[in-house]
Design a protein around this motif. Sequence first.
Motif, short mmCIF file in Angstrom:
data_model
loop_
_atom_site.label_atom_id
_atom_site.label_comp_id
_atom_site.label_asym_id
_atom_site.label_seq_id
_atom_site.Cartn_x
_atom_site.Cartn_y
_atom_site.Cartn_z
N ALA A 142 -1.76 6.51 30.59
CA ALA A 142 -3.02 7.25 30.63
C ALA A 142 -3.83 6.93 31.87
N GLU A 143 -3.67 5.73 32.39
CA GLU A 143 -4.42 5.31 33.58
C GLU A 143 -3.62 5.50 34.87
N ASP A 144 -2.43 6.06 34.75
CA ASP A 144 -1.57 6.29 35.92
C ASP A 144 -2.05 7.53 36.67
N GLY A 145 -2.59 7.34 37.85
CA GLY A 145 -3.12 8.46 38.61
C GLY A 145 -2.08 9.30 39.32
N THR A 146 -0.82 8.89 39.27
CA THR A 146 0.23 9.62 40.01
C THR A 146 0.83 10.76 39.20
N ALA A 147 0.57 10.80 37.91
CA ALA A 147 1.17 11.83 37.04
C ALA A 147 0.09 12.38 36.11
N PRO A 148 -0.76 13.27 36.60
CA PRO A 148 -1.91 13.74 35.80
C PRO A 148 -1.53 14.35 34.46
N ASP A 149 -0.50 15.18 34.43
CA ASP A 149 -0.11 15.82 33.17
C ASP A 149 0.36 14.78 32.15
N ALA A 150 1.18 13.84 32.62
CA ALA A 150 1.66 12.79 31.73
C ALA A 150 0.51 11.92 31.26
N SER A 151 -0.44 11.64 32.14
CA SER A 151 -1.60 10.83 31.77
C SER A 151 -2.41 11.50 30.68
N ARG A 152 -2.59 12.82 30.81
CA ARG A 152 -3.35 13.54 29.80
C ARG A 152 -2.64 13.51 28.45
N ARG A 153 -1.33 13.70 28.45
CA ARG A 153 -0.59 13.67 27.18
C ARG A 153 -0.70 12.30 26.51
N ALA A 154 -0.65 11.24 27.32
CA ALA A 154 -0.80 9.90 26.76
C ALA A 154 -2.20 9.71 26.18
N SER A 155 -3.22 10.23 26.85
CA SER A 155 -4.60 10.10 26.37
C SER A 155 -4.78 10.85 25.05
N VAL A 156 -4.18 12.03 24.95
CA VAL A 156 -4.26 12.81 23.70
C VAL A 156 -3.61 12.04 22.56
N LEU A 157 -2.46 11.44 22.80
CA LEU A 157 -1.80 10.67 21.75
C LEU A 157 -2.65 9.47 21.35
N LEU A 158 -3.26 8.80 22.31
CA LEU A 158 -4.15 7.69 21.98
C LEU A 158 -5.31 8.14 21.10
N ALA A 159 -5.86 9.31 21.39
CA ALA A 159 -6.96 9.84 20.57
C ALA A 159 -6.49 10.07 19.13
N HIS A 160 -5.31 10.64 18.97
CA HIS A 160 -4.79 10.86 17.61
C HIS A 160 -4.57 9.54 16.88
N LEU A 161 -4.01 8.56 17.57
CA LEU A 161 -3.76 7.27 16.94
C LEU A 161 -5.08 6.59 16.57
N ALA A 162 -6.09 6.75 17.40
CA ALA A 162 -7.38 6.13 17.14
C ALA A 162 -8.03 6.66 15.87
N LEU A 163 -7.74 7.90 15.53
CA LEU A 163 -8.30 8.48 14.32
C LEU A 163 -7.64 7.95 13.05
N GLY A 164 -6.51 7.27 13.21
CA GLY A 164 -5.71 6.91 12.05
C GLY A 164 -6.17 5.71 11.28
N SER A 165 -6.61 4.66 11.97
CA SER A 165 -6.94 3.42 11.25
C SER A 165 -7.77 2.49 12.12
N ASP A 166 -8.43 1.54 11.45
CA ASP A 166 -9.17 0.50 12.16
C ASP A 166 -8.23 -0.32 13.04
N ASP A 167 -7.05 -0.65 12.49
CA ASP A 167 -6.11 -1.47 13.26
C ASP A 167 -5.70 -0.78 14.55
N ALA A 168 -5.47 0.53 14.48
CA ALA A 168 -5.09 1.26 15.68
C ALA A 168 -6.21 1.24 16.70
N ARG A 169 -7.45 1.42 16.24
CA ARG A 169 -8.58 1.40 17.17
C ARG A 169 -8.75 0.02 17.80
N CYS A 170 -8.51 -1.02 17.02
CA CYS A 170 -8.59 -2.38 17.57
C CYS A 170 -7.58 -2.58 18.70
N LEU A 171 -6.35 -2.16 18.44
CA LEU A 171 -5.30 -2.30 19.45
C LEU A 171 -5.61 -1.49 20.70
#
Length: 297
Positions: free
Chosen positions: A216-245
Motif C-alpha cells: 500500500a505504501e509502494d509508490g512504484t505501483a499505484p494500482d497495486a497500492s490501491r488494491r492493497a489499501s482496499v483490502l486493508l480497509a475490508h480487513l479493518a472492518l472485521g475485528s478489533d484484532d485486525a485493526r490492532c495489527l
Amino acid sequence: RSSPEGSPQRTSPEASPQRPSIATTLGHLATFSPESRAAIGRAGGVATLTQLARDGSTEVKAQSVSALLSLVQGSAENQAALVASGGIAVLVDIAEDRELRADVARTLGILAKSHASAIVAAGGVPVLIRLVRDAPSSASGFAVFALRHLAIAREDAKTAICRSGGISALCRLLHEGAAEARGYAAGALTVLVEGSRHAQQLVIAEGCVLPLVGLAEDGTAPDASRRASVLLAHLALGSDDARCLIASAGGVPPIVRLARDGSCKYAALAVRLFAVPTAGNHQAAYWGSNATFAAGA
C-alpha cells in the motif's frame, strides 16, 4: 533417374510445404473481426476446436486452445457454444499442461464472468488454485483473474475457493510476487473477504497485514497500492484484532488516503473504527487512535 520430359516431378514429403492445421486456420481467421468469429461459431468451429483440444497432439491442443481463446473473447454466443460442447471440462482437464496453462487460465477467466457455475461443477476451482500456486507468472496471473471473476459471479464459487485453499495460495503470492502480481492477488482477496468473517480471519492468519501495508505504501505501483489499501480497509472492518495489527504495522495512513479520495466506501467506515476505543484492550485503542490522528484523519 530423370523424369521423362513433360512429366510432373515427384517431391519427397520432407520437401512438401506443410499445410496449416484446422486449428491454426480457424485461429487465424478468428483474429480478423467479430464477424469472422461469429461466422466460425455458427459453422460449428467451437465444437470442432473443443474436440481437437481434447483428442489432438500436444501441438494441436495448443493451437486449438489459442483459437478458442480468440473465439470466446467478446462473443457470448461462442462462449455458450464452448460450454454446450463440453469445452469447460476439456479445458480443466488439460489446464496443467505446461504448454497450455496460460491460454487455458485466460480462457477460463473470460468464461467465469458468465459461466461460473459450469467451471465450479467441472472442478475448475482447485485447478486454478494450483496454477496460482505453482505456475509461472503469466499463467498464475490469468488464474488469479479467473478466481476473482468466479468469486464476483457466484457466492458458491467464493465458498469453493476458500474451501480449496485459494486464500492460502493468493496470500502466498502477496508474500512472494512482484508488485503487480501482488496487487492482483489483493484484488481477488478483497472479493473473497467481503462479507465473510471466516475469509478475513484466514487472511490475517496467513500473516498478510505487513506485506499489504508495504504494498500500500509502494509508490512504484499505484494500482497495486490501491488494491492493497482496499483490502486493508475490508480487513479493518472485521475485528478489533485486525485493526490492532493494521495500526501497529502502519496501515492506517493508506486507509485514510483511500477515504479522502472517496473511491472506496468502506475506507471511511474503517477509519472511524480506528478512533473508537476497543473494549478490554486499551493498548489497541491507543494504537488505533494515535495512528488515525497521525495519519491526518
